[in-house]
Design an enzyme around this catalytic site. Structure first.
Site, PDB file in Angstrom:
ATOM      1  N   THR A  73      59.772   9.226  21.398  1.00  0.00           N
ATOM      2  CA  THR A  73      58.275  10.272  21.915  1.00  0.00           C
ATOM      3  C   THR A  73      57.485  10.547  20.670  1.00  0.00           C
ATOM      4  OG1 THR A  73      57.919  11.966  23.204  1.00  0.00           O
ATOM      5  CG2 THR A  73      59.861  12.263  21.660  1.00  0.00           C
ATOM      6  N   LYS A 132      56.103   6.201  18.777  1.00  0.00           N
ATOM      7  CA  LYS A 132      55.965   4.940  19.529  1.00  0.00           C
ATOM      8  C   LYS A 132      55.438   3.904  18.716  1.00  0.00           C
ATOM      9  CE  LYS A 132      56.006   7.581  23.931  1.00  0.00           C
ATOM     10  NZ  LYS A 132      55.170   7.783  25.194  1.00  0.00           N
ATOM     11  N   ASP A 185      56.967   3.210  30.111  1.00  0.00           N
ATOM     12  CA  ASP A 185      56.009   4.192  30.410  1.00  0.00           C
ATOM     13  C   ASP A 185      55.197   3.792  31.920  1.00  0.00           C
ATOM     14  OD1 ASP A 185      56.743   6.223  29.016  1.00  0.00           O
ATOM     15  OD2 ASP A 185      55.627   5.913  27.613  1.00  0.00           O
ATOM     16  N   GLY A 210      40.760   7.465  30.082  1.00  0.00           N
ATOM     17  CA  GLY A 210      41.606   7.560  28.744  1.00  0.00           C
ATOM     18  C   GLY A 210      41.736   6.097  28.348  1.00  0.00           C
ATOM     19  N   ASN A 228      36.651   5.906  29.039  1.00  0.00           N
ATOM     20  CA  ASN A 228      36.736   6.755  28.063  1.00  0.00           C
ATOM     21  C   ASN A 228      36.083   7.374  27.284  1.00  0.00           C
ATOM     22  OD1 ASN A 228      39.313   7.626  26.334  1.00  0.00           O
ATOM     23  ND2 ASN A 228      38.476   6.245  24.748  1.00  0.00           N
ATOM     24  N   ARG A 229      36.200   8.520  26.741  1.00  0.00           N
ATOM     25  CA  ARG A 229      35.167   9.399  26.145  1.00  0.00           C
ATOM     26  C   ARG A 229      34.545   8.386  24.778  1.00  0.00           C
ATOM     27  NH1 ARG A 229      37.660  14.386  22.729  1.00  0.00           N
ATOM     28  NH2 ARG A 229      38.708  12.824  21.693  1.00  0.00           N
ATOM     29  N   GLN A 257      60.293   6.631  34.284  1.00  0.00           N
ATOM     30  CA  GLN A 257      60.108   5.753  33.076  1.00  0.00           C
ATOM     31  C   GLN A 257      61.735   6.022  32.539  1.00  0.00           C
ATOM     32  OE1 GLN A 257      60.703   6.854  29.775  1.00  0.00           O
ATOM     33  NE2 GLN A 257      60.830   8.852  30.278  1.00  0.00           N
TER      34      GLN A 257
HETATM   35  N1  LIG Z   1      54.358  12.044  32.174  1.00  0.00           N
HETATM   36  C1  LIG Z   1      54.631  10.851  31.155  1.00  0.00           C
HETATM   37  O1  LIG Z   1      55.816  10.415  31.215  1.00  0.00           O
HETATM   38  C2  LIG Z   1      53.755  10.640  30.237  1.00  0.00           C
HETATM   39  C3  LIG Z   1      53.790   9.615  29.320  1.00  0.00           C
HETATM   40  C4  LIG Z   1      52.895   9.227  28.342  1.00  0.00           C
HETATM   41  C5  LIG Z   1      51.790   9.966  28.122  1.00  0.00           C
HETATM   42  N2  LIG Z   1      51.595  11.288  28.864  1.00  0.00           N
HETATM   43  C6  LIG Z   1      50.431  12.128  28.944  1.00  0.00           C
HETATM   44  O2  LIG Z   1      49.122  11.092  28.739  1.00  0.00           O
HETATM   45  C7  LIG Z   1      48.325  11.890  28.031  1.00  0.00           C
HETATM   46  C8  LIG Z   1      47.710  10.881  26.905  1.00  0.00           C
HETATM   47  O3  LIG Z   1      48.769  10.477  25.914  1.00  0.00           O
HETATM   48  P1  LIG Z   1      48.382   9.213  24.805  1.00  0.00           P
HETATM   49  O4  LIG Z   1      49.721   8.879  24.190  1.00  0.00           O
HETATM   50  O5  LIG Z   1      47.562   8.211  25.454  1.00  0.00           O
HETATM   51  O6  LIG Z   1      47.474  10.046  23.838  1.00  0.00           O
HETATM   52  P2  LIG Z   1      46.466   9.494  22.802  1.00  0.00           P
HETATM   53  O7  LIG Z   1      46.948   7.908  22.372  1.00  0.00           O
HETATM   54  O8  LIG Z   1      46.442  10.288  21.709  1.00  0.00           O
HETATM   55  O9  LIG Z   1      45.077   9.110  23.459  1.00  0.00           O
HETATM   56  C9  LIG Z   1      44.374  10.315  24.019  1.00  0.00           C
HETATM   57  C10 LIG Z   1      43.307   9.944  24.742  1.00  0.00           C
HETATM   58  O10 LIG Z   1      42.690  11.117  25.591  1.00  0.00           O
HETATM   59  C11 LIG Z   1      41.375  11.050  25.107  1.00  0.00           C
HETATM   60  N3  LIG Z   1      40.948  12.508  24.830  1.00  0.00           N
HETATM   61  C12 LIG Z   1      41.634  13.293  23.964  1.00  0.00           C
HETATM   62  N4  LIG Z   1      40.899  14.464  23.964  1.00  0.00           N
HETATM   63  C13 LIG Z   1      39.977  14.350  25.267  1.00  0.00           C
HETATM   64  C14 LIG Z   1      38.911  15.431  25.611  1.00  0.00           C
HETATM   65  N5  LIG Z   1      39.021  16.662  24.913  1.00  0.00           N
HETATM   66  N6  LIG Z   1      38.326  15.004  26.505  1.00  0.00           N
HETATM   67  C15 LIG Z   1      38.192  13.651  26.944  1.00  0.00           C
HETATM   68  N7  LIG Z   1      39.264  12.880  26.516  1.00  0.00           N
HETATM   69  C16 LIG Z   1      40.070  13.257  25.529  1.00  0.00           C
HETATM   70  C17 LIG Z   1      41.101  10.159  24.073  1.00  0.00           C
HETATM   71  O11 LIG Z   1      39.803   9.830  23.822  1.00  0.00           O
HETATM   72  P3  LIG Z   1      39.033   9.360  22.469  1.00  0.00           P
HETATM   73  O12 LIG Z   1      39.641   7.563  22.562  1.00  0.00           O
HETATM   74  O13 LIG Z   1      37.627   9.265  22.816  1.00  0.00           O
HETATM   75  O14 LIG Z   1      39.524   9.950  21.616  1.00  0.00           O
HETATM   76  C18 LIG Z   1      41.952   9.019  24.419  1.00  0.00           C
HETATM   77  O15 LIG Z   1      41.600   8.261  25.315  1.00  0.00           O
HETATM   78  C19 LIG Z   1      48.929  13.137  27.368  1.00  0.00           C
HETATM   79  O16 LIG Z   1      48.454  14.147  28.294  1.00  0.00           O
HETATM   80  C20 LIG Z   1      50.558  12.704  27.533  1.00  0.00           C
HETATM   81  O17 LIG Z   1      51.141  14.183  27.745  1.00  0.00           O
HETATM   82  C21 LIG Z   1      52.406  11.300  30.020  1.00  0.00           C
END
Ligand SMILES: NC(=O)c1ccc[n+]([C@@H]2O[C@H](COP(=O)([O-])OP(=O)(O)OC[C@H]3O[C@@H](n4cnc5c(N)ncnc54)[C@H](OP(=O)(O)O)[C@@H]3O)[C@@H](O)[C@H]2O)c1
Length: 290
Positions: free
Chosen positions: A72, A76, A112, A137, A161-162, A260
């Site tokens: 985690t 990763k 995932d 995202g 995406n942002r 997952q």
């Molecule tokens: N339920 C599950 O099993 C599971 C599994 C994996 C992940 N998740 C969840 O999925 C989410 C994303 O995880 P990740 O690993 O992909 O993170 P990450 O690689 O850090 O990517 C973050 C993403 O969120 C965007 N972002 C961040 N802050 C933002 C804001 N304030 N407004 C709009 N967009 C924003 C970023 O945009 P930019 O590119 O513009 O920075 C990027 O697209 C997290 O909440 C995580 O907890 C859940």
């Protein structure tokens, strides 16, 4: 890393979730429930790896007889680099959340995205084939979801995406797969998002700060499902916003977490646990802590 075994009993196979931080992880609870239900003899621990010693932590765990691990935040990508071999879905995801240790070495997998699709098509009852899907995202979670989503054959998959360039990169990376599965794949910044989606998946980390991506009027089609990968004891800000903006239903990512884990368990043990009871138990645990 000691493993106590009563005399006369075979030692249990060892697994763990490795992260930093890791104390919040629900994976030990989930896998203990799966093991109990399927009669598998295993122990599943939490391993806090120092930020600069992920590989060393994995190797020490292997030396102590481990058979596999989940990975985690924030490891990763390092797990992807460490693996001797990668499954096709780990290659596509560019990240690894499941490691298998055997005579061939370290295999990296990613469950995932499959977990997301299973939750949506199973418990939530939405068949993705022919649907219009919006993925918000373009980070690690979105990338991991891309191939399983495309393989479920929606009519349209739009990635927003942002930072628009990151959405464009994902679209370019998965263009061939989309073509093979006859999925219309497009993407861009928030301002390019069209209207009329049957499913809107929030894979941004915005919910953590209470940020909701700005979606156009009519983004949620009639009868649509809003899905937030984040989860908690209460509906996330994205879920609440989506319901007020026209979504018929909203779900959080707790089911994805359980699915997952079930996929990783099946990879390790060759037996697929059922997930309904564990999902309900986990929801009750979260609510009890709230
Ligand atoms: N339920 C599950 O099993 C599971 C599994 C994996 C992940 N998740 C969840 O999925 C989410 C994303 O995880 P990740 O690993 O992909 O993170 P990450 O690689 O850090 O990517 C973050 C993403 O969120 C965007 N972002 C961040 N802050 C933002 C804001 N304030 N407004 C709009 N967009 C924003 C970023 O945009 P930019 O590119 O513009 O920075 C990027 O697209 C997290 O909440 C995580 O907890 C859940």
């Amino acid at each position: 890393m000691t493993n106590q075994t009563p005399a006369g009993e075979l030692p249990a196979d060892r697994y763990a979730v490795i992260g930093h931080p890791v104390e919040h992880s629900q994976s030990p609870f989930i896998h203990a429930e799966f093991a109990r239900e399927t009669g598998q003899h295993l122990v599943y621990e939490r391993l806090l790896a120092p930020l600069d010693a992920f590989a060393a932590t994995v190797r020490t765990f292997i030396e102590h007889g481990a058979r596999g691990a989940n990975v985690t935040v924030p490891f990763k990508l390092e797990a992807h680099a460490l693996a001797d071999r990668l499954t096709a879905r780990a290659q596509a995801a560019g990240a690894v959340n499941t490691l298998v240790f055997d005579a061939q070495g370290i295999t990296g997998d990613n469950t995932d995205g499959v977990g997301l699709v299973r939750d949506i098509e199973g418990p939530l009852g939405v068949s993705l084939a022919g649907r219009r899907v919006l993925l918000l995202g373009a980070g690690g979670a979105s990338r991991g979801a891309m191939l399983p989503l495309i393989e479920a054959k929606p009519a349209v998959l739009f990635v927003a995406n942002r930072t628009a360039a990151r959405a464009d990169e994902l679209v370019a990376r998965f263009a061939d797969a989309a073509g093979r599965h006859e999925v219309r794949l497009a993407g861009g910044g928030w301002e390019r998002v069209p209207a009329g989606f049957d499913l809107v998946i929030n894979a941004t980390a915005g919910s953590l700060q209470g940020d909701v991506p700005p979606l156009p009027e009519g983004a949620f089609a009639e009868g649509s499902l809003a899905y937030d990968m984040m989860y908690g004891a209460r509906p996330t800000v994205f879920m609440t916003h989506a319901l007020s903006a026209g979504a018929a239903r909203a779900a959080d990512g707790l089911g994805m977490l359980v699915e997952q884990a079930a996929e990783a368990f099946a990879v390790w043990r060759g037996v697929r646990p059922s997930t309904d009871a564990v999902r309900a138990a986990l929801r009750a645990r979260l609510n009890a802590k709230a």
